[in-house]
Motif scaffolding. Structure first.
Motif, PDB file in Angstrom:
ATOM      1  N   ALA A  67      15.473  10.344  -6.739  1.00 15.87           N
ATOM      2  CA  ALA A  67      16.453  10.006  -5.703  1.00 15.87           C
ATOM      3  C   ALA A  67      16.126   8.706  -4.987  1.00 15.87           C
ATOM      4  O   ALA A  67      17.017   7.978  -4.575  1.00 15.87           O
ATOM      5  N   CYS A  68      14.855   8.419  -4.813  1.00 16.26           N
ATOM      6  CA  CYS A  68      14.569   7.186  -4.077  1.00 16.26           C
ATOM      7  C   CYS A  68      14.090   6.071  -4.998  1.00 16.26           C
ATOM      8  O   CYS A  68      13.323   5.213  -4.583  1.00 16.26           O
ATOM      9  N   ASN A  69      14.574   6.125  -6.238  1.00 22.21           N
ATOM     10  CA  ASN A  69      14.371   4.993  -7.120  1.00 22.21           C
ATOM     11  C   ASN A  69      12.896   4.606  -7.269  1.00 22.21           C
ATOM     12  O   ASN A  69      12.532   3.461  -7.015  1.00 22.21           O
ATOM     13  N   PRO A  70      12.068   5.555  -7.716  1.00 22.29           N
ATOM     14  CA  PRO A  70      10.628   5.288  -7.753  1.00 22.29           C
ATOM     15  C   PRO A  70      10.212   4.422  -8.938  1.00 22.29           C
ATOM     16  O   PRO A  70      11.007   4.187  -9.852  1.00 22.29           O
ATOM     17  N   GLU A  71       8.954   3.967  -8.901  1.00 22.64           N
ATOM     18  CA  GLU A  71       8.399   3.206 -10.028  1.00 22.64           C
ATOM     19  C   GLU A  71       7.390   4.056 -10.796  1.00 22.64           C
ATOM     20  O   GLU A  71       7.207   3.902 -11.985  1.00 22.64           O
ATOM     21  N   PHE A  72       6.720   4.928 -10.031  1.00 22.49           N
ATOM     22  CA  PHE A  72       5.588   5.658 -10.591  1.00 22.49           C
ATOM     23  C   PHE A  72       5.733   7.143 -10.256  1.00 22.49           C
ATOM     24  O   PHE A  72       6.011   7.488  -9.107  1.00 22.49           O
ATOM     25  N   ILE A  73       5.596   8.012 -11.270  1.00 20.15           N
ATOM     26  CA  ILE A  73       5.740   9.452 -10.998  1.00 20.15           C
ATOM     27  C   ILE A  73       4.527  10.209 -11.533  1.00 20.15           C
ATOM     28  O   ILE A  73       4.133  10.049 -12.693  1.00 20.15           O
ATOM     29  N   VAL A  74       3.935  11.016 -10.659  1.00 21.61           N
ATOM     30  CA  VAL A  74       2.895  11.939 -11.089  1.00 21.61           C
ATOM     31  C   VAL A  74       3.596  13.226 -11.507  1.00 21.61           C
ATOM     32  O   VAL A  74       4.235  13.879 -10.689  1.00 21.61           O
ATOM     33  N   CYS A  75       3.518  13.556 -12.790  1.00 21.76           N
ATOM     34  CA  CYS A  75       4.151  14.777 -13.305  1.00 21.76           C
ATOM     35  C   CYS A  75       3.050  15.824 -13.426  1.00 21.76           C
ATOM     36  O   CYS A  75       2.224  15.750 -14.341  1.00 21.76           O
ATOM     37  N   ASP A  76       2.998  16.767 -12.497  1.00 18.01           N
ATOM     38  CA  ASP A  76       1.905  17.735 -12.480  1.00 18.01           C
ATOM     39  C   ASP A  76       2.284  18.999 -13.250  1.00 18.01           C
ATOM     40  O   ASP A  76       2.943  19.885 -12.719  1.00 18.01           O
TER      41      ASP A  76
ATOM     42  N   ASN B 175      -1.516  -4.098  -6.998  1.00 18.76           N
ATOM     43  CA  ASN B 175      -2.418  -5.082  -6.378  1.00 18.76           C
ATOM     44  C   ASN B 175      -2.593  -4.950  -4.874  1.00 18.76           C
ATOM     45  O   ASN B 175      -3.105  -5.850  -4.227  1.00 18.76           O
ATOM     46  N   LYS B 176      -2.133  -3.848  -4.299  1.00 20.75           N
ATOM     47  CA  LYS B 176      -2.356  -3.656  -2.863  1.00 20.75           C
ATOM     48  C   LYS B 176      -3.204  -2.409  -2.639  1.00 20.75           C
ATOM     49  O   LYS B 176      -2.931  -1.351  -3.205  1.00 20.75           O
ATOM     50  N   ASN B 177      -4.242  -2.583  -1.844  1.00 24.85           N
ATOM     51  CA  ASN B 177      -5.128  -1.459  -1.568  1.00 24.85           C
ATOM     52  C   ASN B 177      -4.438  -0.496  -0.597  1.00 24.85           C
ATOM     53  O   ASN B 177      -4.185  -0.829   0.556  1.00 24.85           O
ATOM     54  N   ILE B 178      -4.107   0.699  -1.078  1.00 25.13           N
ATOM     55  CA  ILE B 178      -3.378   1.646  -0.227  1.00 25.13           C
ATOM     56  C   ILE B 178      -4.287   2.786   0.258  1.00 25.13           C
ATOM     57  O   ILE B 178      -3.814   3.773   0.809  1.00 25.13           O
ATOM     58  N   THR B 179      -5.601   2.630   0.039  1.00 27.90           N
ATOM     59  CA  THR B 179      -6.522   3.729   0.354  1.00 27.90           C
ATOM     60  C   THR B 179      -6.455   4.132   1.819  1.00 27.90           C
ATOM     61  O   THR B 179      -6.483   5.316   2.150  1.00 27.90           O
ATOM     62  N   ASN B 180      -6.386   3.136   2.685  1.00 27.57           N
ATOM     63  CA  ASN B 180      -6.489   3.482   4.109  1.00 27.57           C
ATOM     64  C   ASN B 180      -5.218   3.191   4.908  1.00 27.57           C
ATOM     65  O   ASN B 180      -5.263   3.061   6.120  1.00 27.57           O
ATOM     66  N   LEU B 181      -4.098   3.093   4.220  1.00 18.84           N
ATOM     67  CA  LEU B 181      -2.860   2.833   4.965  1.00 18.84           C
ATOM     68  C   LEU B 181      -2.511   4.044   5.828  1.00 18.84           C
ATOM     69  O   LEU B 181      -2.717   5.183   5.430  1.00 18.84           O
ATOM     70  N   ASN B 182      -1.977   3.768   7.023  1.00 17.24           N
ATOM     71  CA  ASN B 182      -1.566   4.895   7.870  1.00 17.24           C
ATOM     72  C   ASN B 182      -0.164   5.361   7.458  1.00 17.24           C
ATOM     73  O   ASN B 182       0.464   4.811   6.559  1.00 17.24           O
ATOM     74  N   PHE B 183       0.306   6.382   8.132  1.00 19.58           N
ATOM     75  CA  PHE B 183       1.556   7.032   7.758  1.00 19.58           C
ATOM     76  C   PHE B 183       2.712   6.039   7.670  1.00 19.58           C
ATOM     77  O   PHE B 183       3.471   6.012   6.697  1.00 19.58           O
ATOM     78  N   GLN B 184       2.827   5.197   8.696  1.00 19.78           N
ATOM     79  CA  GLN B 184       3.921   4.232   8.752  1.00 19.78           C
ATOM     80  C   GLN B 184       3.822   3.215   7.616  1.00 19.78           C
ATOM     81  O   GLN B 184       4.801   2.927   6.923  1.00 19.78           O
ATOM     82  N   GLU B 185       2.593   2.718   7.424  1.00 19.47           N
ATOM     83  CA  GLU B 185       2.382   1.715   6.373  1.00 19.47           C
ATOM     84  C   GLU B 185       2.617   2.297   4.979  1.00 19.47           C
ATOM     85  O   GLU B 185       2.981   1.579   4.045  1.00 19.47           O
ATOM     86  N   MET B 186       2.390   3.610   4.847  1.00 19.73           N
ATOM     87  CA  MET B 186       2.549   4.269   3.545  1.00 19.73           C
ATOM     88  C   MET B 186       4.018   4.453   3.172  1.00 19.73           C
ATOM     89  O   MET B 186       4.350   4.688   2.015  1.00 19.73           O
ATOM     90  N   LYS B 187       4.904   4.347   4.176  1.00 22.06           N
ATOM     91  CA  LYS B 187       6.291   4.760   3.939  1.00 22.06           C
ATOM     92  C   LYS B 187       6.940   4.049   2.737  1.00 22.06           C
ATOM     93  O   LYS B 187       7.556   4.693   1.895  1.00 22.06           O
ATOM     94  N   SER B 188       6.754   2.750   2.653  1.00 25.00           N
ATOM     95  CA  SER B 188       7.415   2.042   1.552  1.00 25.00           C
ATOM     96  C   SER B 188       6.792   2.438   0.205  1.00 25.00           C
ATOM     97  O   SER B 188       7.459   2.427  -0.833  1.00 25.00           O
ATOM     98  N   PHE B 189       5.504   2.799   0.217  1.00 27.60           N
ATOM     99  CA  PHE B 189       4.876   3.241  -1.035  1.00 27.60           C
ATOM    100  C   PHE B 189       5.318   4.650  -1.407  1.00 27.60           C
ATOM    101  O   PHE B 189       5.437   4.970  -2.568  1.00 27.60           O
ATOM    102  N   ARG B 190       5.550   5.478  -0.369  1.00 28.92           N
ATOM    103  CA  ARG B 190       5.988   6.857  -0.643  1.00 28.92           C
ATOM    104  C   ARG B 190       7.281   6.855  -1.447  1.00 28.92           C
ATOM    105  O   ARG B 190       7.503   7.726  -2.276  1.00 28.92           O
ATOM    106  N   ARG B 191       8.123   5.877  -1.194  1.00 25.70           N
ATOM    107  CA  ARG B 191       9.373   5.808  -1.938  1.00 25.70           C
ATOM    108  C   ARG B 191       9.092   5.485  -3.415  1.00 25.70           C
ATOM    109  O   ARG B 191       9.707   6.027  -4.312  1.00 25.70           O
ATOM    110  N   LYS B 192       8.123   4.591  -3.619  1.00 29.69           N
ATOM    111  CA  LYS B 192       7.859   4.121  -4.986  1.00 29.69           C
ATOM    112  C   LYS B 192       7.059   5.111  -5.817  1.00 29.69           C
ATOM    113  O   LYS B 192       7.075   5.071  -7.031  1.00 29.69           O
TER     114      LYS B 192
END
Ligand SMILES: Nc1ncnc2c1ncn2[C@@H]1O[C@H](COP(=O)(O)OP(=O)(O)O)[C@@H](O)[C@H]1O
Ligand SMILES: [Mg+2]
Length: 326
Positions: A171-180, A77-94
């Motif tokens: 390692a960082c306890n993610p919620e969502f994984i893209v398996c390519d 429910n959060k629009n992450i399209t235009n988040l900057n590097f810092q704002e993306m950090k918590s999402f990068r973990r997930k």
């Protein structure tokens, strides 16, 4: 399984290519073009299509390794399209990614222990003194053990290396994984083991997967729903069973007909659809349906009008003029 974890709306990723001095027009490669889909919490969405159709680009754009050209990415429910590097950090973990070639994506000079510990350090997870214990826990989750911790990637087999790739993603306890295409480079005998591990992890940890593959047989088992891509477009999406039993798009029919059936009786009766015609280029694509040059069922309308993805059966969407009556 009701709530959406990821929603992508009209997502485009275009690459501007260098043109030679003889060319007048700008060359833009439409790797992902106007893709809309959602993935529910805890589900596995399989994404299938031939090599070059934009699967990796879609995956990389979703995890924001690429900047989207246009469209929207909504995560939890959060629009992450235009988040900057810092704002993306918590999402990068997930949001994590597992790559096709684990060897290329693992640093050959780091031990397995350090490879898995690195994301914990970057995201400042767990107390430093507890990290080795955590690494061990994760190694065991993916079917490795403490004896592997001080070894280097080259000492492992392909299947084990992919387990290390999975461990690093966990390692960082993610919620969502893209398996390519996590199993495409592995021996057939190892593929099922890795799939089983991914399924067990999903159950234990409540993970959500976008599972990318280039053929339908690989994703059938693991996916709740399956999406089919062709030249940057999503052409069909439904539950796994619907796509296998009632495919609607002629491209999906062709992909399905290419899956070998072990039973010779059924196999001899099955007709294989061989696609003819040129694969068009994704550079500056022309109008109409992108599949028209290879489609055995193409007609006039397909030349001119691009079909939109519409729901023609319950929870079953397809982008094909055979099903539009406008
Ligand atoms: N960084 C890039 N620059 C330019 N073109 C790219 C880049 N990455 C991918 N492409 C092109 O985008 C299209 C889709 O590629 P990709 O996403 O790798 O497909 P797939 O994973 O389905 O094989 C291909 O035509 C590929 O050549
Ligand atoms: Mg790829």
């Amino acid at each position: 399984m009701g709530e959406n974890l990821l929603e992508i709306k009209g997502l485009c990723k275009h690459f501007n290519l260098k043109k030679s001095i003889f060319e007048k027009n700008k060359k833009v490669l439409h790797a992902v073009d106007d893709v809309t889909l959602e993935i529910k919490k805890g589900e596995t969405l399989g994404l299938v299509g031939e090599s070059g159709c934009g699967k990796t680009t879609l995956g990389r754009t979703v995890v924001r390794l690429y900047e989207p050209t246009s469209g929207e990415i909504v995560y939890d429910n959060k629009n992450i399209t235009n988040l900057n590097f810092q704002e993306m950090k918590s999402f990068r973990r997930k949001i994590q990614m597992i790559f096709q070639d684990p060897y290329a994506s693992l640093n050959p000079r780091q031990t397995i222990g350090d490879i898995i510990k690195e994301p914990m350090e970057i995201h400042n997870l767990y107390e430093e003194k507890n990290r080795d214990k955590k690494v061990l826990e994760i190694l065991e989750l993916v079917g490795l053990n403490s004896s592997h911790m001080s070894r280097y990637p080259h000492e492992f087999s392909g299947g084990q290396r992919q387990r290390v790739g999975i461990a690093r993603a966990l390692a960082c306890n993610p919620e969502f994984i893209v398996c390519d295409e996590p199993i495409s480079a592995l021996d057939v005998s190892i593929q099922a083991q890795i799939i089983n591990t991914l399924e067990e992890l999903q159950k234990k940890l409540g993970l959500t997967y976008l599972f990318i593959a280039h053929d339908l047989s690989m994703v059938k088992h693991i996916s709740d729903r399956v999406g089919i891509m062709y030249l940057g477009k999503l052409v069909e999406i439904s539950t796994s069973d619907e796509v296998y039993n009632t495919p609607l798009h002629p491209y999906t029919e062709a992909l399905l007909s290419a899956i070998p059936i072990p039973d010779p009786d059924i196999s001899s009766k099955k007709e294989r659809i061989i696609l003819e015609g040129d694969i068009p280029t994704p550079i500056n694509p022309k109008g109409g349906c992108r599949f028209k040059s290879r489609c055995p069922k193409a007609f006039e309308k397909c030349e001119e009008i691009e079909p939109k993805l519409i729901e023609v059966r319950e929870n079953h969407k397809v982008a094909c003029h055979l099903y539009t009556n406008i």
